[in-house]
Design an enzyme around this catalytic site. Sequence first.
Site, PDB file in Angstrom:
ATOM      1  N   GLY A  66       0.176   0.298   6.959  1.00 46.27           N
ATOM      2  CA  GLY A  66       0.640   1.113   5.846  1.00 46.27           C
ATOM      3  C   GLY A  66      -0.194   0.933   4.598  1.00 46.27           C
ATOM      4  O   GLY A  66      -1.169   0.192   4.562  1.00 46.27           O
ATOM      5  N   SER A  67       0.249   1.615   3.569  1.00 45.54           N
ATOM      6  CA  SER A  67      -0.496   1.678   2.315  1.00 45.54           C
ATOM      7  C   SER A  67      -0.071   0.575   1.351  1.00 45.54           C
ATOM      8  O   SER A  67       0.802  -0.237   1.644  1.00 45.54           O
ATOM      9  CB  SER A  67      -0.263   3.039   1.656  1.00 45.54           C
ATOM     10  OG  SER A  67       1.071   3.114   1.191  1.00 45.54           O
TER      11      SER A  67
END
Length: 144
Positions: A64-65
């Site tokens: 994820g970010s």
Amino acid sequence: MKTFPGRAVKGEKDRWVEGRALVERNTVSFLGYVDESGIVVDPDSENRGISVAGRVFLFPSAKGSTVGSYVLVTLKKRGVSPTALVMVEPSLVVISGAVVAQIPFIYGVEERILKEVRTGDFIKLNPLRGEVRALDSGVDDNGG
């Protein structure tokens, strides 16, 4: 007692952190894994409905970010963050969030930890020494 070596974290205090384990065997994206109250909401997780609050959270890796870092900081501000994080593979997103939120963590632990430690086991870890110790609780404590 089982001992699992990991990577020491420079700048950490020489201290022992303790708590009950919450073991996740899947890769974690903190955005979507937990809600704002610290409850696991990921539909693919065997821990769905369990709180990460006050737990030593063990997981293989993260995806994820950078929003994942913000999720960790928000959980800490709300008082519902894990007590500590133990990762097999390092993740800059998680490490950044843990540093800012001041959540102790260890990474680089052997993957066998996810098979040998059960949710509910009592964990002691020392981030400066890079050491995780697990004591079998004898129960599978999924409720917190």
